[in-house]
Design a protein around this motif. Structure first.
Motif, mmCIF file in Angstrom:
data_model
loop_
_atom_site.group_PDB
_atom_site.id
_atom_site.type_symbol
_atom_site.label_atom_id
_atom_site.label_comp_id
_atom_site.label_asym_id
_atom_site.label_seq_id
_atom_site.Cartn_x
_atom_site.Cartn_y
_atom_site.Cartn_z
ATOM 1 N N TYR A 1 8.627 -7.599 -9.327
ATOM 2 C CA TYR A 1 8.017 -6.282 -9.577
ATOM 3 C C TYR A 1 8.995 -5.141 -9.308
ATOM 4 C CZ TYR A 1 6.569 -6.728 -4.553
ATOM 5 O OH TYR A 1 6.506 -6.906 -3.202
ATOM 6 N N GLU A 2 8.675 -4.019 -9.928
ATOM 7 C CA GLU A 2 9.500 -2.790 -9.863
ATOM 8 C C GLU A 2 10.926 -3.040 -10.362
ATOM 9 O OE1 GLU A 2 8.632 0.305 -7.598
ATOM 10 O OE2 GLU A 2 6.786 -0.460 -6.719
ATOM 11 N N GLY A 3 11.010 -3.839 -11.427
ATOM 12 C CA GLY A 3 12.294 -4.154 -12.052
ATOM 13 C C GLY A 3 12.778 -5.510 -11.592
ATOM 14 N N THR A 4 12.854 -6.452 -12.535
ATOM 15 C CA THR A 4 13.312 -7.802 -12.182
ATOM 16 C C THR A 4 14.784 -7.755 -11.759
ATOM 17 O OG1 THR A 4 14.050 -8.214 -14.430
ATOM 18 C CG2 THR A 4 11.774 -8.842 -13.914
ATOM 19 N N ARG A 5 15.239 -8.834 -11.136
ATOM 20 C CA ARG A 5 16.667 -8.827 -10.730
ATOM 21 C C ARG A 5 17.552 -8.769 -11.966
ATOM 22 N NH1 ARG A 5 17.018 -15.010 -8.395
ATOM 23 N NH2 ARG A 5 16.346 -15.962 -10.318
ATOM 24 N N GLU A 6 17.054 -9.308 -13.100
ATOM 25 C CA GLU A 6 17.862 -9.267 -14.324
ATOM 26 C C GLU A 6 18.003 -7.816 -14.812
ATOM 27 O OE1 GLU A 6 15.352 -11.459 -13.776
ATOM 28 O OE2 GLU A 6 16.625 -13.217 -13.512
ATOM 29 N N ILE A 7 16.895 -7.048 -14.771
ATOM 30 C CA ILE A 7 16.962 -5.635 -15.186
ATOM 31 C C ILE A 7 17.956 -4.884 -14.304
ATOM 32 C CG2 ILE A 7 15.641 -3.446 -15.097
ATOM 33 C CD1 ILE A 7 15.101 -4.981 -17.651
ATOM 34 N N HIS A 8 17.887 -5.091 -12.993
ATOM 35 C CA HIS A 8 18.793 -4.350 -12.102
ATOM 36 C C HIS A 8 20.248 -4.788 -12.288
ATOM 37 C CE1 HIS A 8 15.679 -2.061 -10.239
ATOM 38 N NE2 HIS A 8 14.968 -3.158 -10.041
ATOM 39 N N THR A 9 20.442 -6.060 -12.585
ATOM 40 C CA THR A 9 21.808 -6.540 -12.858
ATOM 41 C C THR A 9 22.362 -5.814 -14.084
ATOM 42 O OG1 THR A 9 21.150 -8.714 -12.035
ATOM 43 C CG2 THR A 9 23.180 -8.624 -13.317
ATOM 44 N N LEU B 1 5.014 5.378 -5.463
ATOM 45 C CA LEU B 1 4.758 5.543 -6.897
ATOM 46 C C LEU B 1 3.814 6.698 -7.189
ATOM 47 C CD1 LEU B 1 4.372 1.733 -7.705
ATOM 48 C CD2 LEU B 1 6.196 3.215 -8.570
ATOM 49 N N HIS B 2 2.855 6.953 -6.282
ATOM 50 C CA HIS B 2 1.844 7.975 -6.594
ATOM 51 C C HIS B 2 2.198 9.344 -5.984
ATOM 52 C CE1 HIS B 2 -2.336 8.746 -8.074
ATOM 53 N NE2 HIS B 2 -2.229 9.734 -7.221
ATOM 54 N N CYS B 3 2.220 9.416 -4.641
ATOM 55 C CA CYS B 3 2.332 10.749 -4.004
ATOM 56 C C CYS B 3 3.693 11.413 -4.255
ATOM 57 C CB CYS B 3 2.083 10.639 -2.500
ATOM 58 S SG CYS B 3 0.401 10.181 -2.100
ATOM 59 N N LEU B 4 4.780 10.670 -4.090
ATOM 60 C CA LEU B 4 6.086 11.318 -4.291
ATOM 61 C C LEU B 4 6.272 11.726 -5.750
ATOM 62 C CD1 LEU B 4 8.736 9.554 -2.006
ATOM 63 C CD2 LEU B 4 7.099 11.350 -1.469
ATOM 64 N N THR B 5 5.681 10.961 -6.652
ATOM 65 C CA THR B 5 5.793 11.331 -8.069
ATOM 66 C C THR B 5 4.984 12.590 -8.357
ATOM 67 O OG1 THR B 5 5.957 8.963 -8.474
ATOM 68 C CG2 THR B 5 5.737 10.370 -10.407
ATOM 69 N N LEU B 6 3.832 12.714 -7.696
ATOM 70 C CA LEU B 6 3.070 13.968 -7.808
ATOM 71 C C LEU B 6 3.898 15.129 -7.275
ATOM 72 C CD1 LEU B 6 -0.634 13.309 -6.714
ATOM 73 C CD2 LEU B 6 0.237 13.979 -8.923
ATOM 74 N N VAL C 1 0.858 -1.205 0.000
ATOM 75 C CA VAL C 1 0.000 0.000 0.000
ATOM 76 C C VAL C 1 0.887 1.247 0.000
ATOM 77 C CG1 VAL C 1 -1.688 1.337 1.329
ATOM 78 C CG2 VAL C 1 -1.922 -1.153 1.179
ATOM 79 N N MET C 2 1.931 1.221 0.838
ATOM 80 C CA MET C 2 2.842 2.378 0.899
ATOM 81 C C MET C 2 3.591 2.547 -0.419
ATOM 82 S SD MET C 2 2.284 3.526 3.796
ATOM 83 C CE MET C 2 3.523 4.797 3.987
ATOM 84 N N SER C 3 3.977 1.428 -1.020
ATOM 85 C CA SER C 3 4.740 1.507 -2.271
ATOM 86 C C SER C 3 3.940 2.195 -3.354
ATOM 87 C CB SER C 3 5.138 0.098 -2.743
ATOM 88 O OG SER C 3 6.066 -0.448 -1.861
ATOM 89 N N VAL C 4 2.667 1.798 -3.482
ATOM 90 C CA VAL C 4 1.907 2.376 -4.594
ATOM 91 C C VAL C 4 1.328 3.741 -4.238
ATOM 92 C CG1 VAL C 4 1.422 0.160 -5.684
ATOM 93 C CG2 VAL C 4 -0.227 1.080 -4.113
ATOM 94 N N HIS C 5 0.833 3.879 -3.004
ATOM 95 C CA HIS C 5 0.212 5.152 -2.629
ATOM 96 C C HIS C 5 1.277 6.236 -2.396
ATOM 97 C CE1 HIS C 5 -2.531 7.942 -0.516
ATOM 98 N NE2 HIS C 5 -1.516 8.111 0.314
ATOM 99 N N SER C 6 2.214 5.934 -1.476
ATOM 100 C CA SER C 6 3.183 6.972 -1.091
ATOM 101 C C SER C 6 4.316 7.090 -2.100
ATOM 102 C CB SER C 6 3.786 6.642 0.276
ATOM 103 O OG SER C 6 2.767 6.496 1.223
ATOM 104 N N SER D 1 10.907 7.998 -12.861
ATOM 105 C CA SER D 1 11.140 8.626 -11.550
ATOM 106 C C SER D 1 10.169 8.062 -10.517
ATOM 107 C CB SER D 1 11.083 10.157 -11.620
ATOM 108 O OG SER D 1 9.985 10.598 -12.341
ATOM 109 N N ALA D 2 8.964 7.672 -10.955
ATOM 110 C CA ALA D 2 8.049 6.987 -10.022
ATOM 111 C C ALA D 2 8.712 5.716 -9.509
ATOM 112 C CB ALA D 2 6.724 6.657 -10.710
ATOM 113 N N LEU D 3 9.404 5.028 -10.409
ATOM 114 C CA LEU D 3 10.071 3.783 -9.989
ATOM 115 C C LEU D 3 11.218 4.062 -9.024
ATOM 116 C CD1 LEU D 3 9.905 1.801 -13.345
ATOM 117 C CD2 LEU D 3 8.711 1.269 -11.224
#
Ligand code: CAA
Length: 399
Positions: A362-370, A93-98, A86-91, A237-239
């Motif tokens: 979610y929010e970038g697979t370990r392969e993407i971050h590697t 991805l959503h609020c800080l990006t706003l 809930v914090m990840s999506v509300h605070s 930047s949301a990510l």
């Protein structure tokens, strides 16, 4: 260099820990078994002020710094991943990006209701055929006078059925922009909007995940975040914010594994001796401690960079990647320490194992971050300062 947390941070940690124990854990086993999410939990999070953490006082939030958001995520996930999500999506991805991208009128329009928990926000980027390659999204927005008409669908959307508004990334029809994407705030009451839950998830069963659909959905141009062409940057930047909350939450899973394993290892005996005395068990415990301590350092660093208004895309990718690896390894070892009891949901480690697996996707697979980390190191990727940065944290009188 100052590594100490403030008295406020400690208070926030205690508050979030108690919230997890008193409001998240009761009834969780049943909700997890039956894949039932708790809508009331959102209201309770709002009433407790949790949904306003790290939103400036001016916009109705607590005015606490960005490290506080990480601490709340850590303590909530110590209870259950569904609460941290809930914090990840509300605070995040959503609020800080706003906060980062919205103009002053938009911030005043949306943030106070989000900070008080009167409204809950979520995020829509991923589509059935565009996950890691977010650039390939197909959902489209067509400008018609002073509005945009949106068509398409998003999937794997946390709080799809509950959120009041969504930050949605679209492709722009007939755009000559170099990056033809746009970001909009979409209210779920808009005609043409619908949602559907996803069923059968391996983990985070007490959390709502679904699909959202837009059918000739007309929204005002006043709901555009940034400019036409900014959409991909808004998404990335949301990510940066979402990944921060995931990285901090992962430390909470490790702490929960340690809580469970300390108890079990001191109670369970083999050959008359508690298993905590066995060196192979101690090795697994030591690895969890390493994950917890390294994980905290990684996310505190990102929280500090957020406080300073610095770009932190590389650092947050590292924190998310490493902390989620450590969390999954810790949960796997926690199951091992519990033996057969780790394989049944009478003990919580089985849930930690299932929940920690999702965060490696979610929010970038370990392969993407590697790949991203290697690209930075090889000089193929650089972080430049952005036109729109998350505002530097300003200490306030109100706490
Ligand atoms: N902030 C702002 N702008 C950014 C940025 C950031 N963090 N990162 C990149 N940008 C900008 C870049 O500066 C660049 O702009 P210019 O061309 O003007 O320089 C532009 O965006 C494109 O950036 P890149 O060249 O880095 O883009 P890329 O195509 O190389 O990115 C990628 C590749 C890193 C793999 C990226 O696509 C990515 O992170 N993919 C993973 C997506 C992801 O995590 N999806 C999960 C969705 S959310 C979810 O899981 C569901 C949920 O609700 C929990």
């Amino acid at each position: 260099m100052d590594f100490s947390l403030s008295a406020e941070h400690e208070l926030i940690r205690e508050m979030a820990f108690k919230f997890g124990q008193q409001e998240v854990l009761p009834g969780l086993q049943e909700r997890d078994r039956e894949a039932k999410s708790d809508r009331v939990l959102l209201q309770k999070m709002g009433s407790a002020g949790i949904l306003g953490v790290s939103i400036p006082v001016k916009y109705g939030g607590t005015g606490t710094d960005y490290i506080s958001l990480g601490i709340v995520c850590e303590e909530l996930e110590r209870a259950d991943t569904s609460a941290r999500v809930v914090m990840s999506v509300h605070s995040g991805l959503h609020c800080l990006t706003l906060l980062q991208w919205a103009n002053e009128e938009q911030r005043m329009r949306w943030l106070p209701d989000l900070a008080s928990g009167k409204k809950v926000g979520a995020f829509g980027l991923t589509e059935p055929n565009a996950g890691s390659d977010a650039i390939n999204i197909k959902t489209s927005a067509k400008k018609e006078g002073s509005s945009y008409v949106i068509n398409g669908e998003k999937t794997w959307i946390s709080l799809a059925d509950y959120a009041d508004q969504f930050l949605v990334i679209t492709r722009l029809e007939a755009s000559s922009a170099k990056a033809p994407y746009a970001a909009f705030i979409v209210d779920r009451t808009t005609p043409g909007f619908s949602s559907k839950p996803l069923k059968g998830k391996l983990g985070v069963r007490a959390g709502n995940t679904g699909q959202i659909f837009f059918e000739n959905m007309r929204i005002s141009a006043e709901n555009l975040l940034g400019q036409e062409g900014d959409g991909f940057k808004v998404a990335m930047s949301a990510l940066d914010h979402g990944r921060y909350t995931v990285a901090a939450g992962a430390v909470g899973i490790i702490t929960a594994c340690l809580d469970a394993c300390r108890t079990y290892a001191s109670e369970r005996k083999v050959g008359g001796e508690e298993i905590g005395k066995k060196q192979l068990v101690q090795q697994m415990i030591a690895n969890m401690v390493a994950g917890r301590d390294i994980g905290r350092l990684l996310y505190y660093q990102v929280g500090w960079m957020k406080n300073q208004g610095l770009r932190h895309t590389r650092e947050v990718s590292m924190a998310k990647w490493q902390n989620c690896n450590y969390a999954f390894q810790s949960a796997n070892d926690a199951v091992e320490i519990h033996g057969a009891y780790g394989y049944i949901d009478e003990f919580p480690v089985e849930r930690y194992f299932r929940n920690s697996r999702g965060a490696m996707i979610y929010e970038g697979t370990r392969e993407i971050h590697t790949l991203v980390q290697a690209e930075y190191e090889l000089g193929y990727r650089h972080d430049k300062p952005l036109d729109h940065m998350l505002p530097k944290w300003q200490p306030s009188e109100v706490f």
